[in-house]
Design a protein around this motif. Structure first.
Motif, PDB file in Angstrom:
ATOM      1  N   TRP A 150      -0.986   3.074  -7.198  1.00 19.24           N
ATOM      2  CA  TRP A 150      -0.021   2.918  -6.100  1.00 19.24           C
ATOM      3  C   TRP A 150       1.345   2.616  -6.684  1.00 19.24           C
ATOM      4  N   GLU A 151       2.383   3.216  -6.089  1.00 17.53           N
ATOM      5  CA  GLU A 151       3.750   3.042  -6.596  1.00 17.53           C
ATOM      6  C   GLU A 151       4.645   2.437  -5.530  1.00 17.53           C
ATOM      7  N   LYS A 152       5.671   1.626  -6.039  1.00 18.51           N
ATOM      8  CA  LYS A 152       6.630   0.978  -5.141  1.00 18.51           C
ATOM      9  C   LYS A 152       8.019   1.024  -5.776  1.00 18.51           C
ATOM     10  N   ASP A 153       9.015   1.483  -4.964  1.00 16.02           N
ATOM     11  CA  ASP A 153      10.417   1.471  -5.401  1.00 16.02           C
ATOM     12  C   ASP A 153      11.024   0.154  -4.932  1.00 16.02           C
ATOM     13  N   PHE A 154      11.371  -0.743  -5.889  1.00 16.33           N
ATOM     14  CA  PHE A 154      11.855  -2.084  -5.571  1.00 16.33           C
ATOM     15  C   PHE A 154      13.356  -2.117  -5.294  1.00 16.33           C
ATOM     16  N   GLY A 209       5.799  -2.264   5.659  1.00 15.14           N
ATOM     17  CA  GLY A 209       6.368  -1.278   6.574  1.00 15.14           C
ATOM     18  C   GLY A 209       5.786   0.113   6.437  1.00 15.14           C
ATOM     19  N   SER A 210       6.657   1.016   5.992  1.00 14.45           N
ATOM     20  CA  SER A 210       6.265   2.431   5.903  1.00 14.45           C
ATOM     21  C   SER A 210       5.635   2.795   4.567  1.00 14.45           C
ATOM     22  N   ASP A 211       5.374   1.806   3.731  1.00 12.67           N
ATOM     23  CA  ASP A 211       4.737   2.094   2.439  1.00 12.67           C
ATOM     24  C   ASP A 211       3.364   2.723   2.651  1.00 12.67           C
ATOM     25  N   ALA A 212       2.980   3.588   1.715  1.00 13.37           N
ATOM     26  CA  ALA A 212       1.620   4.114   1.709  1.00 13.37           C
ATOM     27  C   ALA A 212       0.629   2.982   1.477  1.00 13.37           C
ATOM     28  N   ILE A 213      -0.591   3.128   2.070  1.00 15.95           N
ATOM     29  CA  ILE A 213      -1.627   2.107   1.884  1.00 15.95           C
ATOM     30  C   ILE A 213      -2.119   2.161   0.444  1.00 15.95           C
ATOM     31  N   PHE A 214      -2.353   0.995  -0.116  1.00 20.63           N
ATOM     32  CA  PHE A 214      -2.863   0.879  -1.498  1.00 20.63           C
ATOM     33  C   PHE A 214      -4.389   0.833  -1.409  1.00 20.63           C
TER      34      PHE A 214
END
Length: 817
Positions: free
Chosen positions: A76-80, A65-70
């Motif tokens: 790269w970071e992700k809030d789960f 979705g709106s996540d930044a491109i890796f």
């Protein structure tokens, strides 16, 4: 960029599941098979409590979705948090392994749900599978089966970015070193390689950072064959340029596939070296010189030292004088004026030094001894020999026994030359009439025991004489036309001077002219031309010659009047036209006038001794012409050119005539308009009598052809409403025909009865009466007065009111009844 790799990274959260958690945590890459995925889904279905909320999507794609491109090479970071169901609301712990493709960490202490992925391989991109476990208690590696855990399988995609070419293997600080006046050539394939394509698949640009010193001119010039695809670059400093601080250059490289650009700055340090003095110009430019004894020669050298060192100069002259070696330092400056007093062979060496380096140059000089002695020598004030000359040659003292070589054509003599002779007797130059002999004698001598050969000495000897007398064309005399007098002399180099008043010509005196072309003598002029031919300074003047010319002119007829004047004349039968000269004026006044009379114009001209030509005698000569006649006049005077010819033409004719009737015409009745037919007569009385008469009635001109119409009686003109043109002529064969006599006759008729409309009668109402006739072109007059003649012009219907009216009318037409 590196080729895409598929790496399976498994991160496990350990939960008690029949001893399988430890095994799942140890899975590597391709070991995660569809069966393993099915096993994980089956396992998750038995777990109570914590779970992932994407059971229908397995594996789960990140970023989403709106996540930044890796992007590759960027953590790269992700809030789960949003992906986990936590119905109890208790703490959640993430557990994962540490695969080789990423370094996985939890950088945010305040939010352990944030996971950081940092690629471990530079420039890597593609897909990687990650297994993450969630538990409600911290994971204990020694008792991994004591916990209940849910697993999530994630497919993480790393996106490629264009990678600029990589710079490597450069010297420290990207600095290269060379010495002054040397070049540096670099193959940048040794220092640049592409990441996204083949190592050498790049374009290269080398940009100047230094300021220019001229138009497209720099202290260090750069050449790159095949730019920008060429990778070999040469750096060439200007001559004597150095820069210990270094000259910067901006280097750009672009991957031809990805168009990514890399850029660095390199520095070129140019160490100074000592430069020898440099000779920039010298004089004389010819280094092998031939000089004559006692000549003074100027020498000069301009030298510079680019390092700014002080320069020392030295001139060294060496050779042999009197059989002994000779060396002398003759100057210590940059120039020298030296007089060579002795003949021989010499070497002049110039040296310039900056204290460390010396630069030199050498002149090889041959000094010739003084040449042969001439006797006599031409005198500049009197350089000519009118009667010839014998020239003797000798050598100066000290060169007795030398051989003298000479030429007489002005060329330089040389030993064995085709035109060179060996002197033994005086050289004779004899005179030649009317020609100036110019002989240039050049000579040198050579004494084998005392080389070199002497200088060449030469003198020019001019042998002349007396200039030939001027010749006039034409010679003097009486001429009736203007004369153009030419003056010539057989001596081609002479100048002719003349006067036109009989005086003696003297150059530069008033009234004396230099002859440049024919002398024009106009009419009515007497002139004496006196001339002399001069060729100075060598020649004796010609004799003075004179010729006298008397030019009279052309006779002119200034005024010639004939009475009557020339023109067309008709005369009666048996008579003639008398013509007289009524006015005559000629120049000169004593000229005589001659004439010639011709019926047919010819090329004959009037004049003395010309057949049928006569002299006009005023008061005696008369002219009578009875036919067309030409008369020509021309005037003559002794010693004069005759006049032009004046021609006059008298067009004299004697025509046949038809004598008129009493009515003044040759027709009876006279031409007129008649309402009735006519009988027309032509008078048969002619001059001369009995001449035949010819006529026509159709308007054509009659001729003397009897087959056409010969008049023998009256001519009937009978047709009404018809016009006739009678033309008549008479012609006696012995003279000219008459003119054409013309008679115009018009036969008309009677105008038809007038008609009234309405006809005369009794009427109850007023009437408008029209009056007409069938004869065209008539004019109608009317009256309503019964006692008067019709005199009112009819122009339209006549109005008759109530009453009794008498209407009278008549019609008129010229020539009609």
């Amino acid at each position: 960029m590196k080729k895409t790799l598929l790496i399976l990274i498994v991160i496990l959260s350990l939960v008690p599941l029949m001893g399988q958690a430890r095994q799942l945590l140890q899975l590597k890459g391709s070991e995660i098979t569809p069966e393993i995925g099915a096993l994980i889904k089956q396992h998750n279905s038995q777990v109570r409590g914590l779970s992932f909320n994407f059971d229908t999507q397995f594996p789960y794609d990140l970023p989403e979705g709106s996540d930044a491109i890796f992007y590759e090479d960027i953590p790269w970071e992700k809030d789960f948090t949003s992906l986990i169901n936590n119905p109890g609301g208790g703490p959640v712990y993430l557990s994962f392994t540490h695969p080789g493709d990423f370094v996985i960490s939890q950088p945010d202490i305040g939010n352990p749900m944030v996971v950081r992925f940092e690629p471990t391989v530079e420039h890597w991109y593609g897909e990687s599978f990650v297994l993450i476990g969630i538990t409600s208690q911290p994971y204990d590696e020694e008792h991994p089966d004591d916990y209940e855990a849910a697993f999530g399988l994630f497919r993480i995609t790393v996106t490629s970015v264009p990678d600029p070419p990589k710079f490597a293997n450069l010297p420290p600080n990207n600095t290269f070193y060379i010495d002054e006046d040397t070049t540096l050539t670099l193959d940048f394939e040794d220092f640049i390689s592409c990441i996204d394509s083949a190592p050498t698949n790049f374009n290269l640009w080398v940009a100047q950072v230094q300021d220019p010193i001229g138009l497209d001119l720099y202290n260090v010039m750069v050449s790159q064959p095949g730019s920008p695809s060429g990778h070999t670059v040469t750096f060439t400093p200007q001559q004597n340029y150095n820069n210990p601080n270094g000259v910067p250059f901006r280097i750009k490289a672009m991957d031809r596939s990805s168009f990514a650009i890399g850029e660095i700055v390199i520095t070129l340090v140019i160490w100074p070296t000592n430069d020898a003095p440099e000779i920039v110009s010298y004089y004389p430019e010819e280094l092998d010189l031939e000089l004559n004894q006692n000549d003074t020669q100027h020498f000069e050298v301009n030298a510079i030292d680019v390092d700014g060192d002080a320069l020392a100069h030295s001139w060294i002259l060496s050779g042999t004088i009197g059989g002994l070696p000779y060396t002398e330092v003759v100057s210590a400056t940059h120039e020298l004026d030296h007089t060579f007093l002795y003949p021989g062979f010499f070497t002049l060496t110039y040296e310039v030094s900056d204290g460390s380096e010396t630069t030199s140059m050498v002149w090889n000089i041959t000094v010739k001894p003084i040449g042969p002695i001439f006797d006599p020598v031409p005198n500049p004030l009197q350089p000519c020999f009118p009667y010839g000359v014998d020239v003797s040659l000798s050598v100066p003292p000290g060169f007795e026994g030398a051989t003298i070589y000479y030429t007489i054509d002005g060329s330089d003599p040389e030993m064995g030359g085709a035109t060179t002779m060996i002197y033994s007797l005086p050289i004779s130059v004899p005179p030649i009439p009317d020609e100036e002999i110019v002989v240039t004698i050049k000579a040198f001598f050579y004494l084998e025991s005392a080389p070199p050969a002497s200088q060449i000495v030469g003198y020019t000897y001019r042998v002349s004489g007396k200039v030939a007398d001027p010749v006039f064309t034409p010679t003097g005399g009486i001429y009736d036309l203007p004369v153009a007098v030419t003056i010539e002399t057989s001596n081609s180099g002479a100048t002719i001077y003349y006067t036109t008043d009989g005086s003696e010509p003297v150059p530069d005196n008033p009234g004396t002219y230099e002859y440049t072309g024919p002398i024009s003598i106009p009419s009515d002029t007497e002139m004496t031309i006196t001339a002399i031919a001069i060729r100075r300074p060598c020649w004796l003047d010609s004799e003075i010659v004179a010729q006298t010319y008397n030019v009279t002119g052309t006779v002119t007829i200034d005024h010639l009047q004939l009475t009557p004047p020339p023109g067309y004349y008709e005369i009666d039968f048996g008579s003639s036209l008398d013509v007289a000269v009524s006015a005559l004026q000629m120049t000169p006044a004593g000229a005589t006038l001659w004439y010639l009379v011709e019926e047919t114009l010819s090329d004959n001209l009037p004049g003395p001794s010309i057949p049928n030509s006569y002299q006009y005698i005023p008061g005696t000569t008369e002219f009578s012409f009875d036919r067309p006649t030409h008369i020509k006049f021309r005037a003559y005077a002794a010693d004069w050119q005759h006049s032009i010819t004046h021609t006059f033409f008298y067009d004299v004719h004697m025509p046949t005539k038809i004598l008129p009737f009493a009515n003044g015409t040759v027709f009876d009745p006279a031409p007129h308009t008649s309402p009735e037919p006519l009988m027309v007569y032509i008078n048969t009385l002619t001059d001369p009598p009995g001449a035949p008469i010819y006529y026509t009635t159709d308007g054509n001109d009659p001729t003397n052809d009897p087959a056409l119409r010969y008049y023998g009686g009256p001519i009937t003109l009978g047709s009404q409403h018809h016009s006739y043109t009678i033309k008549a002529m008479a012609h006696d064969p012995s003279i000219d025909p008459s003119g054409i006599y013309v008679g115009e006759y018009h036969i008309t008729g009677q105008i038809e009865m007038l008609q009234f409309d309405p006809v005369p009668s009794s009427y109850q109402n007023p009437q408008n009466v029209t009056i007409s006739t069938n004869t065209a072109g008539t004019t109608i007059y009317y009256t309503t007065d019964a006692s008067a003649d019709p005199d009112q012009l009819y122009t339209g219907p006549v109005h008759l009111g109530i009453g009794v009216h008498t209407l009278k009318a008549r019609a008129e037409k010229e020539g009609w009844d």
